[in-house]
Design an enzyme around this catalytic site. Structure first.
Site, short mmCIF file in Angstrom:
data_model
loop_
_atom_site.label_atom_id
_atom_site.label_comp_id
_atom_site.label_asym_id
_atom_site.label_seq_id
_atom_site.Cartn_x
_atom_site.Cartn_y
_atom_site.Cartn_z
N GLN A 101 34.20 21.16 15.22
CA GLN A 101 35.37 22.32 14.95
C GLN A 101 36.68 22.31 15.41
OE1 GLN A 101 34.06 26.25 16.63
NE2 GLN A 101 33.27 26.93 14.62
N SER A 125 32.74 23.32 22.61
CA SER A 125 30.93 22.77 22.41
C SER A 125 30.67 22.35 21.17
CB SER A 125 30.63 23.07 23.15
OG SER A 125 31.74 22.89 24.81
N HIS A 126 31.01 23.33 20.42
CA HIS A 126 30.55 23.20 18.53
C HIS A 126 30.32 22.16 17.63
CE1 HIS A 126 32.23 27.08 19.31
NE2 HIS A 126 31.30 27.03 20.18
N ILE A 127 29.67 20.86 18.36
CA ILE A 127 29.82 19.59 17.80
C ILE A 127 28.54 19.24 16.98
CG2 ILE A 127 29.22 18.42 19.99
CD1 ILE A 127 31.49 16.21 19.85
#
Ligand code: FAD
Length: 587
Positions: A346, A515-517
């Protein structure tokens, strides 16, 4: 290697998705369920003891230990990837509860058109508007199909918020741009901090539509349908990177574990690092027989089972599939293969930093208390004459300013960057500084992917996962556009000085973004372009389900957990109501 007696279900990873599956199967069926979690056990009452910023937030006490297992990173295939010796741009979780223990708890749904992104963009703007090397695709599931599962996830956690679209009826004060929802949020919005209230008023006076951030940190005491009660938030500010000491923030250990502990058919084995998925594969079709793991004493164990859930988060799901040779690895040169493709992260940055004369009391708050403006999200504004596609949200959060992380930000008018003048200014501005953050979509590109590193290994001798990732012009132009909007609102807020974000250049693996991987084991309606089907069932191994944000074909502006929980609920329903009744039919 020691072989254990077979069980019905093995779940790899004990975070939000893994423990949700354990709770649902444990309470709805008599199946024997084993959760294998590489980290240690956790209890909510541990969290009150020592809320230490250095230990938790800087030295990352709750995250994956990078000295034992990390990833390698490069911007493009021509470079040699190097290991990240310290996690920076994202923070993988470890231990029972996973990253759901130390998350911020912002809980928005995705916009309906995100699930049919390729179709939407192609129909509205024509295929030629998509970047040349894009690999955007539809999910194989629609928002309408997911809506009941979003509601279940919100009810499970007691999400605080205000609906903006109740069964198609727009409601002022909520997010009027959101997809329709069948029910109001279970609890009212959290308190709005001073800085966020100023943002709200300024955005409104400019004609935008601000609304309270949906929060899994509940605003008041809440009891969910499982009978699990949690206290309301006290705004202490220890959320992101910390476990909640009073249990106001929904975490797997305070929301799912109390139910699991009553299920005699579920056991959780901690210190169990899964290394391989063992399978029989003939001509691309196969079945998983078991998994191998190293237990807490260092012994290698083979655990056979009938049904498997891979719930170890984006990077670990992808790496385990690659290490175990489940499916065909993606090759960016030929664009063949599916495992590892569509890596996205993101777009997230402080679009405007604001300096005020008055104190803002930003030491109080929670990971998800604040106001959002979604007027520039998705395709809510016309992109015909803009140099980019899609958009994102502007957020003003008050998360509890931590002194180590936040001390030392001064406006440009302070000319010295050391010495007594700087120290005086840094102290003065510590609680007079706020930021408007942008969180936007990241399209998928054929050159952003994951594979196994040819050089670097973990402490077991297994290849590390290699990330090849960089921004493209679409993200850079979107960032520029969003920065101008944030600065406009910042000026309306009456800030004494405003610093605009300097722009997205190369992907920076050291700056924390989110941590929106996502990606690597994506879902879709064709086995040629996805790893799992729309129920998250592996296309070639019918007794394997791969859950989590690894299944997202591209990155939306919304935080991932509501969607990955909704998809997990839907996958469990599919297993209970269809797969278990006739596994052979769905093979
Ligand atoms: C600081 C931070 C803030 C966040 N804030 C938000 C937010 O505000 N909103 C939001 O929606 N999301 C947020 N997230 C993301 C959110 O935490 C994740 O989306 C969510 O936890 C993912 O759930 P999961 O079950 O897929 O993975 P995880 O929660 O990461 O759980 C995976 C588990 O698998 C275990 N595991 C991994 N490999 C193995 C192996 N080989 N063998 C055995 N076990 C293994 C790990 O130890 C871990 O416990 C945040 C994350 C972080 C780190």
């Amino acid at each position: 290697m020691k072989t254990l007696p077979s069980v019905d279900v093995v779940i790899v990873g004990g975070g939000w998705t893994g423990l949700l599956v354990a709770k649902e199967l444990g309470s709805q069926t008599a199946l024997s369920v084993v959760v294998l979690e590489r980290g240690g056990p956790r209890k909510t009452d541990e969290y009150g003891e020592d809320m230490d910023e250095l230990d938790y937030a800087v030295r990352l006490r709750m995250m994956q230990d990078a000295s034992r297992q990390t990833v390698t990173f490069r911007h493009n295939p021509a470079q040699r990837a190097l290991p990240l010796r310290q996690f920076g741009s994202f923070l993988p979780g470890s231990g029972v509860g996973g990253a759901g223990e130390h998350w911020s708890a912002i809980f928005p749904r995705m916009l309906p058109d995100c699930f049919a992104l390729l179709s939407h963009i192609t129909e509205k703007y024509g295929a030629e508007r998509l970047p040349e090397d894009h690999s955007v695709q539809d999910w194989g599931v629609t928002y309408d199909e997911l809506e009941p599962y979003y509601t279940r996830a919100e009810v499970l956690m007691g999400i605080s918020g205000k609906a903006g679209n109740l069964r198609g009826k727009q409601i002022e004060g909520g997010n009027i741009f959101e997809g329709w929802r069948s029910a109001e949020y279970p609890t009212p919005p959290t308190k709005i901090p001073y800085f966020s209230a100023m943002f709200h008023d300024a955005a409104k006076s400019l004609g935008y539509h601000p609304y309270p951030v949906p929060a899994a940190t509940t605003s008041q005491t809440y009891t969910n349908p499982d009978g699990v009660s949690r206290a309301g938030c006290t705004y202490c500010g220890f959320c992101e990177r910390f476990g909640c000491m009073i249990g106001a923030k929904a975490q797997p250990t305070n929301t799912l574990l109390p139910v699991i502990q009553k299920c005699k058919n579920v056991s959780i084995r901690t210190g169990a690092q899964v290394r391989r998925i063992v399978h029989d594969t003939v001509q691309n079709k196969g079945r998983v027989r078991g998994v191998t793991y190293i237990d807490a004493t260092g012994q290698e164990i083979f655990q056979p089972a009938a049904l498997f859930f891979l719930t170890s988060w984006t990077l670990n799901n992808t790496r385990l599939l690659l290490l175990s040779k489940v499916g065909e690895p993606y090759d960016p040169a030929t664009k063949k293969g599916t495992v590892g493709r569509n890596l996205t992260h993101q777009v997230n940055f402080p679009a405007a930093t604001l300096y005020f004369d008055q104190p803002l009391n930003r030491f109080m708050g929670s990971g998800a208390s604040g106001i959002t403006v979604s007027d520039f999200d998705g395709d809510l504004f016309d992109h015909s004459s803009l140099p980019f596609l899609r958009g994102g949200n502007l957020l003003s959060l008050s998360v509890g300013n931590r002194p180590i992380a936040n001390f030392g930000t001064v406006p440009k008018s302070v000319k010295s960057n050391w010495g007594s003048e700087w120290k005086k200014a840094a102290l003065h501005y510590y609680d007079r500084t706020g930021s408007i953050n942008f969180q936007g979509e990241h399209l998928a590109y054929s050159g952003n992917y994951m594979d196994l590193d040819p050089t670097y290994k973990d402490h077991f001798g297994d290849p590390l996962l290699r990330l090849t990732l960089d921004w493209r012009e679409n993200e850079r132009s979107m960032a520029q556009f969003a920065t101008a909007k944030a600065v406009e609102i910042a000026r309306e807020m009456g800030a004494k000085e405003v610093t605009a974000f300097s722009g997205l250049r190369r992907y920076d693996a050291s700056r924390y973004q989110t941590s929106h991987i996502q990606g690597g084991a994506i879902m879709g309606s064709s086995p040629h372009r996805s790893v799992v089907n729309p129920y998250l069932q592996h296309w070639h191994m019918s007794n394997l389900f791969v859950l989590g944000a690894s299944s997202f074909p591209q990155n939306a502006s919304a935080n991932p957990t509501p969607t990955l929980m909704a998809l997990a609920y839907r996958a469990v329903d599919h297993v209970v109501n269809r797969y278990l009744k006739n596994p052979a039919a769905l093979a």
